[in-house]
Motif scaffolding. Structure first.
Motif, mmCIF file in Angstrom:
data_model
loop_
_atom_site.group_PDB
_atom_site.id
_atom_site.type_symbol
_atom_site.label_atom_id
_atom_site.label_comp_id
_atom_site.label_asym_id
_atom_site.label_seq_id
_atom_site.Cartn_x
_atom_site.Cartn_y
_atom_site.Cartn_z
ATOM 1 N N GLU C 55 15.978 -39.725 -36.876
ATOM 2 C CA GLU C 55 14.688 -39.352 -36.336
ATOM 3 C C GLU C 55 13.941 -38.342 -37.261
ATOM 4 O O GLU C 55 14.652 -37.236 -37.377
ATOM 5 N N LEU C 56 12.525 -38.560 -37.261
ATOM 6 C CA LEU C 56 11.977 -37.737 -38.122
ATOM 7 C C LEU C 56 10.914 -36.834 -37.265
ATOM 8 O O LEU C 56 10.275 -37.661 -36.495
ATOM 9 N N VAL C 57 10.938 -35.650 -37.197
ATOM 10 C CA VAL C 57 10.154 -35.010 -36.440
ATOM 11 C C VAL C 57 9.216 -34.110 -37.542
ATOM 12 O O VAL C 57 9.683 -33.808 -38.369
ATOM 13 N N HIS C 58 7.976 -33.950 -37.148
ATOM 14 C CA HIS C 58 7.163 -33.282 -38.118
ATOM 15 C C HIS C 58 6.700 -32.014 -37.508
ATOM 16 O O HIS C 58 6.384 -31.462 -36.462
ATOM 17 N N GLY C 59 6.956 -31.075 -38.636
ATOM 18 C CA GLY C 59 6.729 -29.492 -38.284
ATOM 19 C C GLY C 59 5.496 -29.070 -38.462
ATOM 20 O O GLY C 59 4.298 -29.728 -38.453
ATOM 21 N N PRO C 60 5.138 -27.616 -38.246
ATOM 22 C CA PRO C 60 3.865 -26.826 -38.084
ATOM 23 C C PRO C 60 3.461 -26.600 -39.385
ATOM 24 O O PRO C 60 2.559 -25.803 -39.653
ATOM 25 N N GLY C 61 3.773 -27.350 -40.661
ATOM 26 C CA GLY C 61 3.240 -26.892 -41.735
ATOM 27 C C GLY C 61 2.156 -27.437 -42.426
ATOM 28 O O GLY C 61 1.740 -27.915 -43.514
ATOM 29 N N CYS C 62 1.040 -27.153 -41.599
ATOM 30 C CA CYS C 62 -0.451 -27.345 -42.084
ATOM 31 C C CYS C 62 -1.238 -26.326 -41.994
ATOM 32 O O CYS C 62 -1.338 -26.004 -40.782
ATOM 33 N N PRO C 63 -1.497 -25.553 -42.991
ATOM 34 C CA PRO C 63 -2.299 -24.367 -42.779
ATOM 35 C C PRO C 63 -3.470 -24.474 -42.255
ATOM 36 O O PRO C 63 -3.955 -23.429 -41.333
ATOM 37 N N VAL C 64 -4.200 -25.690 -42.205
ATOM 38 C CA VAL C 64 -5.397 -25.850 -41.540
ATOM 39 C C VAL C 64 -5.449 -25.899 -39.995
ATOM 40 O O VAL C 64 -6.009 -25.186 -39.441
ATOM 41 N N CYS C 65 -4.257 -26.737 -39.588
ATOM 42 C CA CYS C 65 -3.886 -26.698 -38.330
ATOM 43 C C CYS C 65 -3.878 -25.265 -37.599
ATOM 44 O O CYS C 65 -3.933 -25.338 -36.435
ATOM 45 N N VAL C 66 -3.035 -24.497 -38.448
ATOM 46 C CA VAL C 66 -2.381 -23.361 -37.581
ATOM 47 C C VAL C 66 -3.273 -22.086 -37.852
ATOM 48 O O VAL C 66 -2.994 -21.036 -37.532
ATOM 49 N N THR C 67 -4.299 -22.150 -38.652
ATOM 50 C CA THR C 67 -5.060 -20.938 -38.700
ATOM 51 C C THR C 67 -5.759 -20.679 -37.239
ATOM 52 O O THR C 67 -6.378 -21.752 -36.590
ATOM 53 N N PRO C 68 -5.667 -19.684 -36.834
ATOM 54 C CA PRO C 68 -5.828 -19.396 -35.396
ATOM 55 C C PRO C 68 -7.482 -19.293 -35.307
ATOM 56 O O PRO C 68 -8.397 -19.072 -36.075
ATOM 57 N N LEU C 69 -7.773 -19.686 -33.842
ATOM 58 C CA LEU C 69 -9.054 -19.857 -33.477
ATOM 59 C C LEU C 69 -10.003 -18.587 -33.683
ATOM 60 O O LEU C 69 -11.078 -18.542 -34.195
ATOM 61 N N GLU C 70 -9.351 -17.235 -33.783
ATOM 62 C CA GLU C 70 -10.036 -16.074 -34.002
ATOM 63 C C GLU C 70 -10.548 -16.003 -35.248
ATOM 64 O O GLU C 70 -11.607 -15.586 -35.510
ATOM 65 N N ILE C 71 -9.718 -16.397 -36.174
ATOM 66 C CA ILE C 71 -10.034 -16.404 -37.792
ATOM 67 C C ILE C 71 -11.188 -17.573 -38.003
ATOM 68 O O ILE C 71 -12.058 -16.987 -38.812
ATOM 69 N N LEU C 72 -11.365 -18.523 -37.346
ATOM 70 C CA LEU C 72 -12.102 -19.398 -37.416
ATOM 71 C C LEU C 72 -13.595 -18.768 -36.920
ATOM 72 O O LEU C 72 -14.662 -18.887 -37.403
ATOM 73 N N ASP C 73 -13.503 -18.232 -35.697
ATOM 74 C CA ASP C 73 -14.666 -17.342 -35.160
ATOM 75 C C ASP C 73 -15.148 -16.451 -36.017
ATOM 76 O O ASP C 73 -16.200 -16.196 -36.239
ATOM 77 N N LYS C 74 -14.119 -15.710 -36.829
ATOM 78 C CA LYS C 74 -14.685 -14.655 -37.825
ATOM 79 C C LYS C 74 -15.306 -15.344 -38.945
ATOM 80 O O LYS C 74 -16.372 -14.839 -39.445
ATOM 81 N N ALA C 75 -14.713 -16.555 -39.531
ATOM 82 C CA ALA C 75 -15.288 -17.208 -40.722
ATOM 83 C C ALA C 75 -16.714 -17.605 -40.186
ATOM 84 O O ALA C 75 -17.753 -17.440 -40.973
ATOM 85 N N ILE C 76 -16.878 -18.252 -39.099
ATOM 86 C CA ILE C 76 -18.308 -18.596 -38.792
ATOM 87 C C ILE C 76 -19.350 -17.541 -38.357
ATOM 88 O O ILE C 76 -20.277 -17.564 -38.682
ATOM 89 N N ALA C 77 -18.636 -16.440 -37.938
ATOM 90 C CA ALA C 77 -19.798 -15.405 -37.689
ATOM 91 C C ALA C 77 -19.986 -15.020 -39.156
ATOM 92 O O ALA C 77 -21.216 -14.561 -39.355
ATOM 93 N N ILE C 78 -19.088 -14.702 -40.237
ATOM 94 C CA ILE C 78 -19.570 -14.247 -41.543
ATOM 95 C C ILE C 78 -20.489 -15.467 -42.139
ATOM 96 O O ILE C 78 -21.528 -14.995 -42.703
#
Lengths: 349, 91, 369
Positions: C55-78
Motif C-alpha cells: 500500500e502506498l500512502v502519500h506524504g506531505p511533500g508539496c511546498p505549495v500545499c504546506v505553505t501556511p495561510l499566514e505566509i500567503l496572507d503576507k504575500a497577498i498584502a505585499i
C-alpha cells in the motif's frame, strides 16, 4: 505524541467575484462563466447547443455563424501573428461545423500609442490569410482605448459560412464505437507562444501550428459523410475538446497515450515546466469523431492533405464511463483526462 | 516537490560573476546556472531545478542501473494475474 | 529524452512489477514523501499494478500545499502594494489565503508575475530599479540553493530594490513528526531524490537507525519508483532498516557541497508552521540577520500578520497515510481543485488533487464528482 496529529485546514474562498485569467482559458472556469452569467439571459436553443458555431437553416440553405476574439502576446510569434490567427481561428470554427467560409467581419480594439506600422503589418497578414483561403473581409470596426487599457491590438472576427448539402456535424451525433482521429502533433502553438513569455523564456525552433483547416475538413467530408463531429483543440488543448464532446454527447472516450503525437520541442518544454501537452493550445489541428466503418478512409484522406499529414487514430468512444475521458498509459493502466479549472501553470514541485 | 529534469550542457559562460550555461531539454534550450556543478563540462547531462543545475548525471551509474534493470528476468510465476492487470481496460 | 525515456519503459516496468509482487509476502505500508513522486505514481497508475500487498500512502511533500495561510496572507498584502512587482513560481498563484489569492490580487490590478527561476526575479529587479521587486521563495531543500543564490547575488550587486518572502521547509522534521505519532502506520519511506541530491542522505541514516524503518532514496520516473518500492519491500521482508540509494545517477551520500554552502551562508534553521499540519520545530529556513535588508517581511512590515487555520477536512489523516483522499466525504463534491478545502487539494501535486485529476473513476460511487 499520542493519537493522530491534529492537522487543520483552510476554508474555501467565497464565491468567485472577479474575472481572473482562467475564465478565458477554455477550461472549467470558462464553462462556468457561460453557464452562470450568459446562458440565463440569452434565450436561444441554437446557443444552448454550445457548439463552436451556430448552424441554422435560412431560406433553404444551412448557414454556419461564429465569432471569436484574439488576444495574443506577443503579436508576432514564430509561425504566425495575431492577424492571420484571427482569420484562421474563425474560419476553423466554421470548418468544425462542416462549413466553407463565405464572409468575415473584423473588429479592432487598439491601444493608444500603437505604432501604425505595427497595425499595417497585422492588416497585411490578415489580408493575405483571407486571400489564401479565400474568404472576404466585408465589414469592420475600429475603437481606440487609453494607453494601459489594452495590449496593443485586440481583434474580433465574425464569420459566416455555408454548410454543404448532406453534411451534418454535431457532438449530439457521436455514439459509442466511433473512432477518434487527430490531425497531427499537439501543443505547438501554446509552447511557441510560451517560449516568448517574460519570466519563462526558452529557445526553440518550434513554430506555432496556426493554419486554416477548411481544406482538410473538405477533404475528409469528400470521402465520407459519416464524420459525426469535429473540434479544433485551441485553448484548453486536446483535453478540453475531448471533454466537451464527451459531456455533450453523454459518452465516454478512451484514448491511448502512446498514440498521441508530441514534438520533441513540446515535450522538452512540458517536462521542464511541469506541463501536460494534453492541455496546451493548438491553432491548426482538429480532432474528429468518425463512424468505425469510415475511419480508415477518412484517416487516409487526412494523411493525403498537408494539414493532416501526421494524422493518427488516438482512441474510441465507449458507453462504459459516460462523460469521462480516460487515457490508457503505456503501462496498461488508465487515468482520467480532466478539464482544468483554469490555465496550466508552470510548477516547481 | 521539486520538479527537476536532466538536460545536456551545450555551452558555458560567466555572467555577473556566476557560471551559466545553455542546457538542452529535448527540442528546447534554456539558460541555467551552473555554479553548483563546477565539475560539469559541455556535453555533460545535469539535473536542472528552477534554472539551477543541482547535480551532474553520473553516466556510469545511470548505465549500470539501467543494465541491472534490463537484466532482470521476466517472471514465470503468476503470469496470468499480472497480464490481466497490465492488459486491463479501466473503462 | 535521454535519462527520461529509458526510465519509462513499459517492458522493464512489467518485470519490476512482477518482482515486487513476488517479493511481498505480507502487507506493507510505504510512503513517498515527495509530491513529484506522488504525481508519477498516480499518473502511471502504479498503485493499480503492484498488487494489494503493498500500500502506498502519500506524504506531505508539496511546498505549495504546506505553505501556511499566514505566509500567503503576507504575500497577498505585499503584492497588493501599488508599486510592487511580486514574482512567484506559477503554482503558488492559485493557492487561497484567508480571503484572497494571488490571481485575484492580479485581477485587482496588482503586478503579479510568474517566473520559472528566481534569477528571473533578479533580472526584473535590475531592469526596474525604481520599483520594489519581491520574490516569493517557497520550497523544500531542493529549491533553497537557487533561492539562496538569488538573494546572495542581489546583496553582492547591491540591488536594494530586491527582497524575498521566505517560506522554506525541510523534509526530515516532518518525517520525524509522522514517526513520533502513535497512529503511524508507515513502515518504509521513499526518500525524495531531489532533496537528497542537494542534502545527501546522512539525515535519513539517523532516522532509519533511530526509528528502525527503511528508506530508499528514489528518483521520479516510473522505473525509479518501482525499483525503490522493490528495494523497500526486500528490506522489510528481510527485516532490515537501512538507507539505500536507488537514484544513484543524481544522489551521493553527502549531497551537493557547493549548493549546501550557499544555502547555509544565506539561510538559518527556524521553527515553521505547515499548512494543514501546524508548527514543526526546526523545520524550515529564514534569512540570516546579515540579509535582513532583503527580507520582505521586514521591508514591508508584514511580520505581524497571522491567520488561524480553522479545522475542517481530513488532510491530517491523509498526510499521515491513515486515510486515502477518496475516503473523505467532501472529496470531489465540496472539495475540488477549483474549491479546495484543504492543503492536499490545493496544488496539482497535492495527494487529493492528484487523485481528483487522475483517479476519481476508481473511487467508490459516493465519493465521485
Amino acid at each position: 505524541m499520542s493519537g493522530p496529529i491534529q492537522f487543520t485546514c483552510p476554508l474555501p474562498l467565497a464565491v468567485k467575484d472577479r474575472i481572473v485569467l482562467g475564465h478565458g482559458s477554455g477550461g472549467r472556469l470558462s464553462a462556468e462563466l457561460l453557464r452562470d452569467v450568459f446562458l440565463p439571459f440569452f434565450h436561444s436553443p441554437i446557443l444552448n447547443r454550445l457548439d463552436d458555431q451556430a448552424v441554422f437553416e435560412f431560406r433553404g440553405a444551412r448557414l454556419a455563424f461564429t465569432t471569436d476574439s484574439f488576444v495574443v502576446k506577443p503579436l508576432f510569434f514564430r509561425g504566425g501573428d495575431i492577424g492571420s490567427l484571427a482569420v484562421y481561428g474563425t474560419v476553423n470554427d466554421l470548418a468544425m461545423g462542416g462549413a466553407s467560409p463565405l464572409y468575415l467581419s473584423a473588429g479592432f480594439i487598439l491601444e493608444e500609442g500603437l505604432e501604425i506600422e505595427t497595425l499595417r503589418r497585422v492588416a497585411e497578414s490578415m489580408g493575405r490569410a483571407a486571400d489564401d483561403i479565400p474568404v472576404e473581409i466585408v465589414t469592420g470596426d475600429t475603437k481606440v482605448v487609453e494607453k494601459g487599457s489594452g495590449d496593443g491590438v485586440f481583434i474580433n472576427t465574425t464569420g459566416i459560412g455555408l454548410v454543404p448539402e448532406g453534411v451534418r456535424l454535431s457532438p449530439a451525433l457521436v455514439r459509442p464505437g466511433d473512432l477518434v482521429l487527430l490531425s497531427g502533433p499537439i501543443g505547438d502553438h501554446g509552447i511557441a507562444i510560451l517560449a516568448e513569455r517574460e519570466g519563462i523564456q526558452f529557445s526553440t525552433d518550434l513554430a506555432s501550428d496556426s493554419a486554416p483547416l477548411h481544406g482538410l475538413v473538405a477533404a475528409m467530408l469528400a470521402v465520407s459523410l459519416d464524420v459525426r463531429a469535429m473540434r479544433d483543440p485551441t485553448r484548453g488543448g486536446l483535453s478540453s475538446a475531448l471533454n466537451e464532446i464527451a459531456s455533450r454527447a453523454g459518452v465516454g472516450i478512451t484514448i491511448e497515450e502512446s498514440a498521441i503525437p508530441v514534438r520533441e520541442e513540446v515535450r522538452g518544454a512540458c517536462e521542464m515546466l511541469g506541463l501536460d501537452p494534453l492541455y496546451v493550445a493548438n491553432e491548426g489541428k482538429l480532432v474528429a469523431f468518425v463512424a468505425p466503418h469510415a475511419a480508415q478512409s477518412v484517416l487516409a484522406a487526412m494523411r493525403r492533405h498537408p494539414q493532416g499529414h501526421d494524422a493518427t487514430l488516438i482512441g474510441a468512444v465507449t458507453d462504459t464511463h459516460p462523460e469521462l475521458v480516460l487515457l490508457r498509459t503505456p503501462f496498461g493502466t488508465t487515468r482520467i483526462v480532466d478539464m482544468l479549472p483554469g490555465d496550466q501553470l508552470p510548477r516547481i514541485c | 516537490m521539486c520538479l527537476a529534469i536532466p538536460g545536456q550542457i551545450v555551452d558555458a559562460q560567466e555572467i555577473d560573476g556566476l557560471r551559466f550555461g545553455t542546457v538542452r531539454f529535448g527540442g528546447i534550450t534554456r539558460q541555467a546556472c551552473l555554479d553548483f556543478v563546477p565539475e560539469a563540462q559541455c556535453g555533460d547531462y545535469v539535473i536542472v531545478h528552477v534554472g539551477f543545475a543541482i547535480s551532474r548525471v553520473d553516466a556510469e551509474e545511470a548505465q549500470r542501473t539501467y543494465q541491472l534493470l534490463d537484466q532482470m528476468e521476466a517472471l514465470e510465476e503468476e503470469p496470468g494475474a499480472l497480464e490481466a492487470e497490465l492488459g486491463k481496460d479501466g473503462g | 529524452m535521454k535519462y527520461l525515456d529509458e526510465y519509462r519503459d513499459p517492458a522493464l516496468a512489467r518485470r519490476l512489477v512482477a518482482e515486487i509482487r513476488r517479493s511481498a509476502t505480507r502487507p506493507w505500508v510505504l510512503m513517498e514523501i515527495c509530491g513529484g513522486q506522488t504525481h508519477t505514481l498516480v499518473k502511471y497508475g502504479i498503485e493499480e499494478l503492484i498488487g494489494e500487498r503493498v500500500e502506498l500512502v502519500h506524504g506531505p511533500g508539496c511546498p505549495v500545499c504546506v505553505t501556511p495561510l499566514e505566509i500567503l496572507d503576507k504575500a497577498i498584502a505585499i503584492a497588493s502594494i501599488p508599486e510592487v512587482i511580486f514574482v512567484s513560481y506559477g503554482d503558488m498563484l492559485r493557492v487561497p489565503g484567508s480571503r484572497s489569492d494571488l490571481f485575484r490580487v492580479k485581477a485587482g490590478g496588482g503586478d503579479v508575475r510568474i517566473a520559472y527561476s528566481p534569477m528571473d526575479a533578479l533580472r526584473l529587479a535590475r531592469e526596474n530599479p525604481q520599483r520594489p521587486v519581491v520574490f516569493f521563495a517557497v520550497g523544500f531543500e531542493t529549491t533553497a540553493p537557487a533561492n539562496a543564490m538569488a538573494v546572495w547575488q542581489a546583496r553582492r550587486e547591491g540591488l536594494r530594490n530586491f527582497s524575498m518572502l521566505v517560506s522554506h521547509v525541510l523534509v526530515p522534521p516532518a518525517i520525524r513528526l509522522l514517526l513520533d505519532s502513535s497512529a503511524n502506520r508507515v513502515q518504509g519511506f521513499i526518500a525524495p531524490g531531489h532533496v537528497c541530491t542537494v542534502m545527501g542522505y546522512e539525515e535519513y541514516e539517523e532516522l532509519a537507525a533511530r526509528y528502525k524503518v527503511p528508506f530508499v532514496v528514489g528518483g521520479f520516473e516510473p522505473l525509479d519508483l518501482l525499483e525503490a518500492i522493490l528495494l523497500l519491500v526486500r528490506q522489510l521482508e528481510e527485516g532490515r532498516a537501512q538507507v539505500e540509494n536507488q537514484y544513484v545517477r543524481s544522489v551521493n551520500r553527502t549531497g551537493n557541497q557547493a549548493a549546501r554552502q550557499r544555502m547555509m551562508e544565506v539561510f538559518e534553521v527556524v521553527d515553521r508552521n505547515w499548512r494543514g499540519i501546524g508548527p514543526i520545530a526546526q523545520s524550515g529556513y529564514r534569512l540570516r540577520p546579515e540579509y535582513a535588508a532583503f527580507d520582505a517581511e521586514k521591508v514591508f512590515g508584514v511580520e505581524a500578520i497571522s491567520a488561524p487555520e480553522p479545522p475542517e477536512c481530513i488532510s491530517a489523516l491523509v498526510l499521515q497515510g491513515l486515510k486515502k483522499p477518496v475516503d473523505c466525504p467532501m472529496f470531489g463534491t465540496r472539495c475540488t481543485p477549483a474549491t479546495p478545502m484543504g492543503a492536499p487539494m490545493v496544488s496539482s501535486e497535492g495527494a487529493c488533487a492528484v487523485y481528483y485529476q487522475y483517479r476519481r473513476h476508481t473511487a467508490p460511487a459516493g465519493a465521485q464528482a
